[in-house]
Design an enzyme around this catalytic site. Structure first.
Site, short mmCIF file in Angstrom:
data_model
loop_
_atom_site.label_atom_id
_atom_site.label_comp_id
_atom_site.label_asym_id
_atom_site.label_seq_id
_atom_site.Cartn_x
_atom_site.Cartn_y
_atom_site.Cartn_z
N LYS A 121 -9.20 -0.17 4.18
CA LYS A 121 -7.83 0.29 3.94
C LYS A 121 -7.67 0.96 2.58
O LYS A 121 -6.84 1.85 2.41
CB LYS A 121 -6.83 -0.86 4.08
CG LYS A 121 -6.70 -1.32 5.52
CD LYS A 121 -5.38 -1.96 5.83
CE LYS A 121 -5.23 -2.06 7.34
NZ LYS A 121 -4.06 -2.72 7.81
N LYS A 205 -11.20 2.08 15.75
CA LYS A 205 -10.23 1.15 16.34
C LYS A 205 -8.89 1.85 16.60
O LYS A 205 -8.46 2.67 15.78
CB LYS A 205 -10.05 0.01 15.33
CG LYS A 205 -9.01 -1.01 15.64
CD LYS A 205 -9.01 -2.09 14.56
CE LYS A 205 -7.88 -1.93 13.55
NZ LYS A 205 -6.71 -2.76 13.78
N LYS A 208 -2.19 1.57 14.33
CA LYS A 208 -0.83 2.09 14.10
C LYS A 208 -0.84 3.24 13.11
O LYS A 208 0.00 4.13 13.16
CB LYS A 208 0.05 1.01 13.49
CG LYS A 208 0.40 -0.15 14.37
CD LYS A 208 1.41 -1.03 13.65
CE LYS A 208 1.40 -2.44 14.15
NZ LYS A 208 0.79 -3.41 13.24
#
Ligand code: AQP
Length: 345
Positions: A121, A205, A208
Site C-alpha cells: 500500500k 487482487k 476497491k
C-alpha cells in the site's frame, strides 16, 4: 520466558470486519461476507465496520458516516441477521483503541516491518504514510482479541495479519504469565472465493482502490453492468480445459472458474467438468447469468436499506451496545492482568 502452550477454553466466537472505504466488491463478498452469513447459524458472531482502519488513509469526514451505513446495508442485504449477529461501527466501541495501545507495547517493530500489505500500500512512499497505516495489524489484533474471538472469516490477503494476531496473543499470554488467557484466533480462509482476482489482470487482487472500474464487480452494480464487466473480462483465445493443471498458466480463466465455483458452491474441477471444450462465448454468459441471479437480489435489498438509513442506524446502535457489553468485561480483565491502577471496591 516462554510458557508451555495452554489451550484457551472459553466459548468459540467469530469476529470480522470490512472497511468503509468504498463500495464492496465481489472479492469482499465471496472472500468474507458470504462466510459471515453462513457462520451466524452455527456461531456467536460479531461483525464490525472498521472505520478506525479506514482513517489510516484519508477519508472525507463529510461522507465517512454514510460509507459506514453503506457497509452495514451490504451486510444486512447479503443476509447477516441483526437478531443473530452483532453489527456495529468500530469507533462506537472505545475498547478497540485502548487495547490497540496495550498491544502496541506487546508487538515488536520487527514483526510489523515484515507485513507485506503495508509495503504494497505504501510502495515507494512509506515515509509519507500515516503511522496508523503501519500499525494497522496491531489494531486488527485488538479488534479480534477484544472479543476473545476464536475464528476470523477473511480473504487470503489477511493471512499474514492473522498470524500476527496469533503472535500478539501468544506473547501477551507468555509475558503476563496468563497461559490460555487469549485464544490464538484461527483464520477461516478456505474455499474458491478466498482470493478473487481483478477482471482485467488475473495476477492482481480484485480491490476497491483499483482505478479501473471494469476490474471489479461492485455489490451496487445492476444486472447490465455485471453482464458487461464479465463480457469484457480479460481472457485468452483458448477453450475451457479439462484439468486444473491447465489453468496454471491461464490466471484470468482460473479466476473466472473460481468465481463460478464460489457462486455455484462447487469445486473448480466440477466447473471444468461442466464446461470443458466450450469457448468463452458459452462460459461468460453462463457466469454472468449466475452472478446476476445471486447478486441482483442483494443489490435490490441494499438499495432498500440505503433508502431507509434510520433502520440501519437502529441496527448499528443496538449492535454497538451489545458489542460494548461483551468487550467491557474483557477489557477490565486485561487491565487487571497488566496491573493498571483501579479504585479499590
Ligand atoms: N479480492 C479479494 N478476494 C477475496 N477476499 C477479499 N477481501 C478483500 N479483497 C478480496 C476480503 O474482504 C474483507 C474486507 O476487506 P477490507 O474492507 O478490509 O478491505 P481490503 O482488504 O483493503 O479490500 P480492498 O478491496 O482490497 O481495498 P483496498 O483497495 O483499499 O486494498 C477482508 O476479509 C478481505 O480479506
Amino acid at each position: 520466558m516462554s510458557q508451555p502452550a495452554v489451550k484457551y477454553t472459553g466459548p468459540p466466537r467469530v469476529f470480522s470486519g470490512m472497511q468503509p472505504t468504498g463500495d464492496l466488491h465481489l472479492g469482499n463478498y465471496l472472500g468474507a461476507l458470504k462466510k459471515f452469513v453462513d457462520l451466524q447459524h452455527s456461531h456467536e458472531c460479531v461483525y464490525c465496520i472498521v472505520d478506525l482502519h479506514a482513517v489510516t488513509v484519508w477519508q472525507d469526514p463529510k461522507i465517512l458516516a454514510a460509507q459506514t451505513r453503506n457497509i452495514a446495508a451490504a451486510y444486512l442485504a447479503a443476509g447477516v441477521d441483526p437478531d443473530k449477529a452483532i453489527i456495529y461501527p468500530q469507533s462506537a466501541v472505545r475498547g478497540h483503541t485502548e487495547l490497540a495501545w496495550f498491544f502496541n507495547c506487546v508487538a515488536r517493530i520487527g514483526w510489523l516491518s515484515r507485513m507485506t500489505q503495508f509495503k504494497e500500500k505504501s510502495g515507494k512512499n512509506s515515509e509519507n504514510m500515516s503511522v496508523g497505516l503501519y500499525d494497522y495489524p496491531v489494531l486488527q489484533a485488538a479488534d479480534i482479541l477484544l472479543f476473545k474471538a476464536t475464528h476470523v472469516p477473511v480473504g487470503e490477503d489477511q493471512k499474514q495479519h492473522l498470524e500476527l494476531s496469533r503472535d500478539i496473543a501468544q506473547k501477551f499470554n507468555n509475558d503476563f504469565e496468563v497461559p490460555g488467557f487469549f485464544p490464538l484466533p484461527e483464520p477461516l480462509i478456505k474455499g474458491p472465493g478466498a482470493r478473487i482476482m481483478s477482471l482485467r489482470d488475473g495476477t492482481k487482487k480484485m480491490s476497491k482502490s483499483d482505478p479501473s472500474v471494469n476490474s471489479r464487480i461492485n455489490l451496487t452494480d445492476n444486472a447490465d453492468a455485471i453482464a458487461k464487466k464479465i463480457r469484457k473480462a480479460k481472457t485468452d483465445a483458448g477453450v475451457i480445459p479439462e484439468s486444473l493443471k491447465e489453468l496454471d498458466d491461464r490466471p484470468e480463466l482460473a479466476n473466472l472458474v473460481g468465481i463460478y465455483g464460489a457462486f455455484a458452491e462447487i469445486s473448480k474441477q466440477q466447473v471444468l467438468d461442466k464446461y470443458a471444450g466450450k469457448g468463452f462465448g458459452v462460459f461468460k454468459p453462463a457466469l454472468a447469468e449466475l452472478a446476476v441471479e445471486i447478486l441482483h437480489p442483494i443489490t435490490e435489498r441494499m438499495n432498500d436499506y440505503l433508502k431507509n438509513p434510520d433502520e440501519t442506524d437502529r441496527v448499528l446502535a443496538k449492535g454497538a451496545q451489545a458489542a460494548n457489553q461483551i468487550a467491557e468485561p474483557i477489557l477490565a480483565e486485561i487491565r487487571d492482568v497488566m496491573g493498571f491502577w483501579k479504585l479499590k471496591p
